[in-house]
Design a protein around this motif. Structure first.
Motif, PDB file in Angstrom:
ATOM      1  N   TYR A   1       1.854   0.147  -8.245  1.00 19.57           N
ATOM      2  CA  TYR A   1       0.740  -0.148  -7.331  1.00 19.57           C
ATOM      3  C   TYR A   1      -0.522  -0.540  -8.107  1.00 19.57           C
ATOM      4  O   TYR A   1      -1.145  -1.564  -7.821  1.00 19.57           O
ATOM      5  CB  TYR A   1       0.453   1.065  -6.442  1.00 19.57           C
TER       6      TYR A   1
ATOM      7  N   TYR B   1      -8.394   1.273   0.794  1.00 18.46           N
ATOM      8  CA  TYR B   1      -8.231  -0.025   0.138  1.00 18.46           C
ATOM      9  C   TYR B   1      -9.273  -1.015   0.651  1.00 18.46           C
ATOM     10  O   TYR B   1      -9.824  -1.803  -0.119  1.00 18.46           O
ATOM     11  CB  TYR B   1      -6.824  -0.590   0.368  1.00 18.46           C
TER      12      TYR B   1
ATOM     13  N   TYR C   1       0.820  -1.209   0.000  1.00 19.94           N
ATOM     14  CA  TYR C   1       0.000   0.000   0.000  1.00 19.94           C
ATOM     15  C   TYR C   1       0.856   1.263   0.000  1.00 19.94           C
ATOM     16  O   TYR C   1       0.430   2.320  -0.488  1.00 19.94           O
ATOM     17  CB  TYR C   1      -0.938  -0.005   1.205  1.00 19.94           C
TER      18      TYR C   1
ATOM     19  N   ASN D   1      -2.372  -4.139  -8.217  1.00 21.98           N
ATOM     20  CA  ASN D   1      -3.772  -4.198  -7.794  1.00 21.98           C
ATOM     21  C   ASN D   1      -4.658  -4.768  -8.889  1.00 21.98           C
ATOM     22  O   ASN D   1      -5.531  -5.619  -8.638  1.00 21.98           O
ATOM     23  CB  ASN D   1      -4.243  -2.795  -7.405  1.00 21.98           C
TER      24      ASN D   1
END
Length: 202
Positions: A126, A159, A110, A130
């Motif tokens: 990221y 998230y 994260y 994801n």
């Protein structure tokens, strides 16, 4: 006269012997040396080739499982980024290996999304991770669905909001498997997914 003859023969034998020995010495100096060099060179090339191959394999080694440490997880993300940048095939164990399995790994993942807080963040990476995680869970690849559901234990913040929106989509697509996997999730994950389980499996 006889004595002179014997001396002459002895001298001739000595000269011939010396000539043969010099020839043998000359051959031994030239031939074996080249042979030894050639052998060492070949062995060195083989060793170098094997070493390079080993290094390449080790550099792409993906670590999964409960014994994985944070350093292993960070390495998995590096491998993912490298293969992705080269548009190379992403193996199943790598798709599983980029899914966080504990809070430390989740925070490391994260952290990539927060450039204002962490200089080592990488928004592109990221979002790529994801997206890959969601895609591999929707397609039910390997253990990805189980690993993703078990993230319920530690996800938080924005998230977590997106995570709990995505879970019902997964359940609709893989309802039977979700109900079976639920039993093996961590206690915290089961607690946070309990409502989904009650609604879909009982």
């Amino acid at each position: 006269m006889r004595k002179t003859f014997l001396i002459a023969i002895s001298f001739t034998i000595i000269m011939v012997s010396c000539a043969n020995r010099n020839k043998t010495d000359s051959n031994s100096k030239n031939q074996p040396k080249d042979t030894i060099y050639s052998t060492k060179s070949t062995d060195s090339n083989k060793l170098l080739s094997n070493t390079v191959k080993s290094v390449n394999q080790d550099s792409l080694k993906v670590v999964v499982g409960k014994d994985r440490v944070l350093e292993n997880y960070a390495k998995n993300l590096e491998i993912f980024e490298r293969l992705l940048s080269k548009k190379e095939y992403l193996p199943l164990n790598l798709l599983e290996g980029i899914i966080p399995t504990n809070e430390d790994e989740y925070l490391h993942f994260y952290m990539l999304s927060s450039p204002e807080e962490y200089p080592e963040s990488n928004l592109n990476l990221y979002w790529a991770i994801n997206s890959s995680i969601k895609k591999s869970t929707l397609e039910d690849k390997g253990n990805c669905l189980y690993l993703y559901l078990n993230m319920a234990e530690f996800v938080d913040g924005e998230y977590a909001d997106a995570f709990f929106i995505h879970v019902p989509i997964l359940i609709d697509k893989h309802k039977s498997k979700f109900c079976n996997l639920y039993i093996d999730l961590s206690e915290r994950s089961k607690y946070r997914l309990r409502d989904f389980f009650d609604e879909s499996c009982e």
